[in-house]
Design a protein around this motif. Structure first.
Motif, PDB file in Angstrom:
ATOM      1  N   UNK A  39       0.849  -1.186   0.000  1.00 14.50           N
ATOM      2  CA  UNK A  39       0.000   0.000   0.000  1.00 14.50           C
ATOM      3  C   UNK A  39       0.889   1.242   0.000  1.00 14.50           C
ATOM      4  N   UNK A  40       1.102   1.837  -1.163  1.00 14.84           N
ATOM      5  CA  UNK A  40       1.882   3.079  -1.235  1.00 14.84           C
ATOM      6  C   UNK A  40       1.069   4.235  -0.650  1.00 14.84           C
ATOM      7  N   UNK A  41       1.677   5.401  -0.527  1.00 15.05           N
ATOM      8  CA  UNK A  41       0.966   6.554   0.069  1.00 15.05           C
ATOM      9  C   UNK A  41      -0.357   6.895  -0.611  1.00 15.05           C
ATOM     10  N   UNK A  42      -0.515   6.535  -1.873  1.00 14.51           N
ATOM     11  CA  UNK A  42      -1.780   6.819  -2.561  1.00 14.51           C
ATOM     12  C   UNK A  42      -2.953   6.050  -1.963  1.00 14.51           C
ATOM     13  N   UNK A  43      -2.666   4.939  -1.292  1.00 14.99           N
ATOM     14  CA  UNK A  43      -3.715   4.207  -0.600  1.00 14.99           C
ATOM     15  C   UNK A  43      -4.197   2.938  -1.283  1.00 14.99           C
ATOM     16  N   UNK A  44      -3.999   2.835  -2.584  1.00 11.24           N
ATOM     17  CA  UNK A  44      -4.501   1.655  -3.286  1.00 11.24           C
ATOM     18  C   UNK A  44      -3.657   0.435  -2.945  1.00 11.24           C
ATOM     19  N   UNK A  45      -4.262  -0.693  -2.766  1.00 11.38           N
ATOM     20  CA  UNK A  45      -3.520  -1.919  -2.476  1.00 11.38           C
ATOM     21  C   UNK A  45      -3.059  -2.569  -3.766  1.00 11.38           C
TER      22      UNK A  45
ATOM     23  N   UNK B  88     -11.109   4.887   5.721  1.00 12.44           N
ATOM     24  CA  UNK B  88     -10.782   4.687   4.314  1.00 12.44           C
ATOM     25  C   UNK B  88     -11.469   3.405   3.873  1.00 12.44           C
ATOM     26  N   UNK B  89     -12.268   3.496   2.806  1.00 13.47           N
ATOM     27  CA  UNK B  89     -13.046   2.350   2.357  1.00 13.47           C
ATOM     28  C   UNK B  89     -12.498   1.838   1.022  1.00 13.47           C
ATOM     29  N   UNK B  90     -12.244   0.546   0.984  1.00 12.30           N
ATOM     30  CA  UNK B  90     -11.676  -0.075  -0.202  1.00 12.30           C
ATOM     31  C   UNK B  90     -12.601  -1.155  -0.725  1.00 12.30           C
ATOM     32  N   UNK B  91     -12.775  -1.150  -2.017  1.00 14.89           N
ATOM     33  CA  UNK B  91     -13.582  -2.148  -2.693  1.00 14.89           C
ATOM     34  C   UNK B  91     -12.641  -3.086  -3.443  1.00 14.89           C
ATOM     35  N   UNK B 105      -9.734  -1.403  -5.670  1.00 15.64           N
ATOM     36  CA  UNK B 105      -9.913  -0.083  -6.233  1.00 15.64           C
ATOM     37  C   UNK B 105      -9.073   0.934  -5.482  1.00 15.64           C
ATOM     38  N   UNK B 106      -9.129   2.202  -5.902  1.00 19.17           N
ATOM     39  CA  UNK B 106      -8.284   3.242  -5.300  1.00 19.17           C
ATOM     40  C   UNK B 106      -8.758   3.725  -3.940  1.00 19.17           C
ATOM     41  N   UNK B 107      -9.994   3.383  -3.542  1.00 15.17           N
ATOM     42  CA  UNK B 107     -10.471   3.745  -2.220  1.00 15.17           C
ATOM     43  C   UNK B 107     -11.228   5.064  -2.155  1.00 15.17           C
ATOM     44  N   UNK B 108     -12.073   5.169  -1.134  1.00 15.91           N
ATOM     45  CA  UNK B 108     -12.789   6.415  -0.814  1.00 15.91           C
ATOM     46  C   UNK B 108     -12.507   6.760   0.638  1.00 15.91           C
ATOM     47  N   UNK B 109     -12.079   7.999   0.849  1.00 12.90           N
ATOM     48  CA  UNK B 109     -11.808   8.437   2.217  1.00 12.90           C
ATOM     49  C   UNK B 109     -13.024   9.218   2.706  1.00 12.90           C
ATOM     50  N   UNK B 110     -13.709   8.672   3.699  1.00 12.40           N
ATOM     51  CA  UNK B 110     -14.918   9.268   4.248  1.00 12.40           C
ATOM     52  C   UNK B 110     -14.595   9.968   5.564  1.00 12.40           C
TER      53      UNK B 110
END
Lengths: 118, 113
Positions: A39-45, B88-91, B105-110
């Protein structure tokens, strides 16, 4: 209940050093799958590797290697000649199976924050 | 390009409001998942769906609801019953077998104000 332990909360090394991230899991299942994600700083796994419990061969992919020891329930990840771009949080995540062969979601450890200093 | 999209990237809501997070995939994957991540923590499973019109609760489903009316879409509603929704929500989605690799996915920060 399954449990995953990544005991190293944060590791900091200088670029080009080798670094190993530890993962220990608990399960009574004989069939399961193990994953590592970055998980880089961008947040995506970002998916790194998938391994099933019947395959104990170590795996190497470029600078990455994985050591799976079923007897000690460990699945450690080594980065050789680390680079600044390797800086990220790394997660170990087992996927445990139902008796009927299906599975639900991954079980994540708390992650290891890896910092590679130039 | 094939992949998983989540929108919006950042979401702010007032306390007591319901809010819906979008997740779409064009990978033709059968199974989809929602995870929640709190600071310094790993991901925890909220809900998952292995086929259209069917879904199961994960470890922390209370205060959340989902629907799966189409194969490519799996929206998550965070209801006012969720006591601490800021996260942080990830799908994720996976192919025909539930043991296949999950792609995220890239995620949504709520953030709840």
């Amino acid at each position: 209940a399954q449990k995953v332990t990544q005991a190293q909360t944060e590791i900091s090394v200088v670029e080009k050093e080798d670094v190993t991230l530890d993962c220990v899991y608990e399960t009574r299942d004989t069939t399961y799958y193990l994953f590592w994600y970055k998980q880089p700083p961008s947040g995506e796994l970002v998916f790194l590797i998938r391994r099933n419990s019947f395959d104990e061969q170590n795996e190497i992919s470029g600078r990455y290697s994985w050591n799976f020891q079923k007897s000690t329930s460990s699945f450690n990840f080594t980065i050789t000649a680390s680079q600044v771009v390797d800086s990220a949080v790394y997660f170990c995540a087992p996927l445990l199976m139902y008796s009927g062969g299906g599975a639900d979601g991954l079980t994540f450890g708390k992650g290891t924050h890896l910092i590679i200093q130039p | 390009d094939g992949g998983i999209t989540q929108s919006p990237k950042y979401l702010f809501r007032k306390e007591g409001q319901n809010v819906t997070l979008s997740c779409e995939q064009n990978l033709n994957h059968d199974a989809m998942y929602w995870y929640r991540q709190d600071p310094g923590q790993g991901l925890r499973l909220i809900y998952y769906s292995q086929i259209v019109n069917d879904f199961q609760k994960g470890d922390i489903a209370e205060g959340y609801s989902v629907s799966r009316e189409k194969k490519e879409s799996f929206p998550l509603t965070v209801t006012s019953a969720q006591k601490n929704p800021t996260a942080f929500y990830l799908c994720a989605s996976t192919g025909t077998a539930s043991t296949d690799t999950q792609y995220f996915g890239p995620g949504t920060r709520l953030t709840v104000l």
